[in-house]
Enzyme design. Structure first.
Site, mmCIF file in Angstrom:
data_model
loop_
_atom_site.group_PDB
_atom_site.id
_atom_site.type_symbol
_atom_site.label_atom_id
_atom_site.label_comp_id
_atom_site.label_asym_id
_atom_site.label_seq_id
_atom_site.Cartn_x
_atom_site.Cartn_y
_atom_site.Cartn_z
ATOM 1 N N SER A 97 14.315 101.320 -34.154
ATOM 2 C CA SER A 97 14.296 102.583 -33.515
ATOM 3 C C SER A 97 12.760 103.321 -34.200
ATOM 4 O O SER A 97 11.563 102.864 -33.554
ATOM 5 C CB SER A 97 15.348 103.483 -34.211
ATOM 6 O OG SER A 97 15.373 104.847 -33.299
ATOM 7 N N ASP A 240 10.072 107.353 -29.178
ATOM 8 C CA ASP A 240 10.181 106.477 -30.459
ATOM 9 C C ASP A 240 10.260 105.166 -30.077
ATOM 10 O O ASP A 240 9.919 104.721 -29.079
ATOM 11 C CB ASP A 240 11.489 107.111 -31.312
ATOM 12 C CG ASP A 240 12.744 106.472 -30.791
ATOM 13 O OD1 ASP A 240 12.691 106.304 -29.538
ATOM 14 O OD2 ASP A 240 13.678 106.504 -31.171
ATOM 15 N N ASP A 242 12.149 102.247 -29.612
ATOM 16 C CA ASP A 242 13.060 101.776 -28.927
ATOM 17 C C ASP A 242 13.433 102.733 -27.654
ATOM 18 O O ASP A 242 14.142 102.552 -26.789
ATOM 19 C CB ASP A 242 14.363 101.360 -29.536
ATOM 20 C CG ASP A 242 15.164 102.668 -30.102
ATOM 21 O OD1 ASP A 242 14.542 103.542 -30.452
ATOM 22 O OD2 ASP A 242 16.473 102.465 -30.006
ATOM 23 N N ASP A 244 14.677 105.793 -27.190
ATOM 24 C CA ASP A 244 15.960 106.574 -26.582
ATOM 25 C C ASP A 244 15.868 108.022 -26.955
ATOM 26 O O ASP A 244 16.656 108.896 -26.465
ATOM 27 C CB ASP A 244 17.135 106.077 -27.417
ATOM 28 C CG ASP A 244 17.077 105.857 -28.853
ATOM 29 O OD1 ASP A 244 16.062 106.181 -29.459
ATOM 30 O OD2 ASP A 244 18.032 105.570 -29.587
#
Ligand code: MG
Length: 457
Positions: A97, A240, A242, A244
């Site tokens: 993340s 961010d 990844d 999401d």
């Protein structure tokens, strides 16, 4: 008390890559998951230097447990969740993340694309440490496949859910900073398809994250803020690692807090749908409740955690949900924090309302918050939490909520005291209609925790 987890944290299993999180570790963990899930499993990863290596290890583990594997390549976490929900029996995402580049993680999904529940994490850990994963014989090994269409399908479906014609007519100028993460493959394309003039920053995939730290907090977004101002853009957007989470910068270059974005989209969703159920956590702003009341909505609050919000949205057939950190969940699209839908929806709101973002934010209910933390030994947390709750119950008339930690409703706002699930700290958040009050209440909460820490020592 619940079983203490040995590997899984709030975000799956996250460790330093190739040091603790080696291919062998990832492969065995995936074989344990595959032994419990079976069927066709999608695998994806973020842009980290170690993601491809770990994806291959995970694929080998899944195949050895008899699962079929579909490799979706480097994609945002929500794109994988979208794919699993529509086509597969489960999914594995390789991502850390917003953490620094040396970390990576393994995140497992259920058939709906939601992070797996606690009991399944515990079952995987038991198999990993105390038993053996189920390894099939040579003639039962699964098939390994690829699907390159998911990114495009994911983006196109997000576009289908908004009024793209109105967006196109608005000719919005958008600066997007993907932080060299997985959003590089979706956000710029989504915005161009919506007819925006798009300026990209850090939108080349790069596991060294050369442009900025992958966490989209204000201090990491100074370049984006500057470019928005210099180019007179309508909005700046950041993701961010990844992709999401989505953070917005308004046309004046001001950082928009996550709960403002949440409230803004909530208002629009309730208006468009004539009400509906909103799901959030107990740590989110009173603004969510105020807006729900005004626009015929209803609010359910879960304990802190995006998985809990996603699960409640599914179980209760909710309309929309989110957290105070700006993770927004559109349950008709993906059961998890989603960036593509968030970007499309915010752009749609600006286009439809024909107002600058700063004004839209200004029209939302105004509350001020303060977030503090204090160190505390993990093994003392439970006793201290109970003692604080007992003191409040026996010495005050404050209304309380024990969904997660202790939320105390005072005359001029609320305070929530929660033991962290991942770090040896207590968190204390407060909210009020004045900043001074919020600061004072958070300090009151911290002093209360401090007093009880000293009492049990
Ligand atoms: Mg993330």
């Amino acid at each position: 008390m619940s079983v203490k987890k040995r590997l899984f944290g709030t975000f799956g299993v996250r460790r330093t890559a190739n040091d603790i999180l080696t291919p062998e570790f990832a492969s065995r963990l995936a074989a344990c998951y595959g032994s419990l899930v079976k069927g066709k499993i999608a695998v994806g990863g973020d842009t980290r230097t170690t993601s491809r290596m770990l994806m291959d290890a995970v694929k080998a583990g899944l195949l050895s447990s008899g699962c079929d594997v579909v490799d979706l390549g480097i994609i945002p976490t929500p794109a994988l969740q979208f794919a699993v929900r529509n086509y597969y029996n489960g999914g594995v995402m390789i991502t850390a993340s917003h953490n620094p580049p040396k970390y990576n993680g393994v995140k497992f999904l259920d058939e709906f694309g939601i992070g797996i529940p606690d009991d399944m994490e515990i079952a995987i850990e038991e198999m990993y440490f105390d038993k053996q994963p189920h390894r099939v014989s040579w003639d039962k090994i699964g098939n390994s496949m690829y699907n390159d269409n998911i990114l495009q399908e994911y983006v196109n479906n997000a576009i289908k859910n908004v009024d793209s014609e109105t967006i196109r007519e608005s000719n919005l100028k958008v600066v997007v900073d993907c932080g060299s993460g997985a959003g590089s493959f979706t956000a710029p394309y989504l915005l161009r398809k919506l007819g925006c003039e798009v300026i990209t920053l850090n939108s080349q995939a790069d596991g060294f994250f050369p442009g900025r730290d992958p966490e989209p907090i204000e201090e990491n977004l100074t370049e984006l803020i500057e470019v928005v101002k210099q180019l007179n853009a309508d909005i700046g957007l950041a993701h961010d690692g990844d992709a999401d989470r989505t953070i917005c910068i308004d046309e004046k270059g001001q950082f928009v807090l996550g709960d403002k974005t949440f409230s803004l989209v909530e208002k629009q969703m309730l208006k468009e749908n004539n009400g509906g159920l909103i799901v959030t956590t107990v740590a989110t702003s009173q603004a969510i409740y105020d807006i729900a009341e005004k626009y015929n909505g209803e609010v359910t609050a879960t304990a802190v955690g995006d998985l809990l919000v996603a699960r409640a949205l599914k179980d209760k057939n909710g309309l929309f949900g989110g957290e105070e950190n700006g993770g927004l969940i559109f349950p008709d699209f993906v059961y998890g924090r989603d960036a593509a839908m968030t970007v499309a929806k915010i752009i749609e709101i600006i286009a439809k309302e024909k107002k600058p973002l700063s004004q839209l934010v200004d029209e939302l209910p105004k509350y001020y918050s303060k977030k503090m933390k204090i160190e505390c030994d993990d093994n003392l947390k439970e006793e201290i939490m109970n003692n604080i709750a007992n003191e409040i119950k026996s010495t005050t008339n404050y209304k309380i909520d024990t969904t997660d930690g202790l939320k105390i409703f005072k005359d001029d706002g609320w305070v929530i005291i929660r033991p962290s699930g991942t770090e040896p700290i207590f968190r204390c958040f407060s909210e009020s209609n004045k900043q001074d009050n919020a600061d004072e209440m958070a300090l009151w909460g911290i002093n209360l925790i401090k007093k009880h820490i000293n009492m049990v020592k």
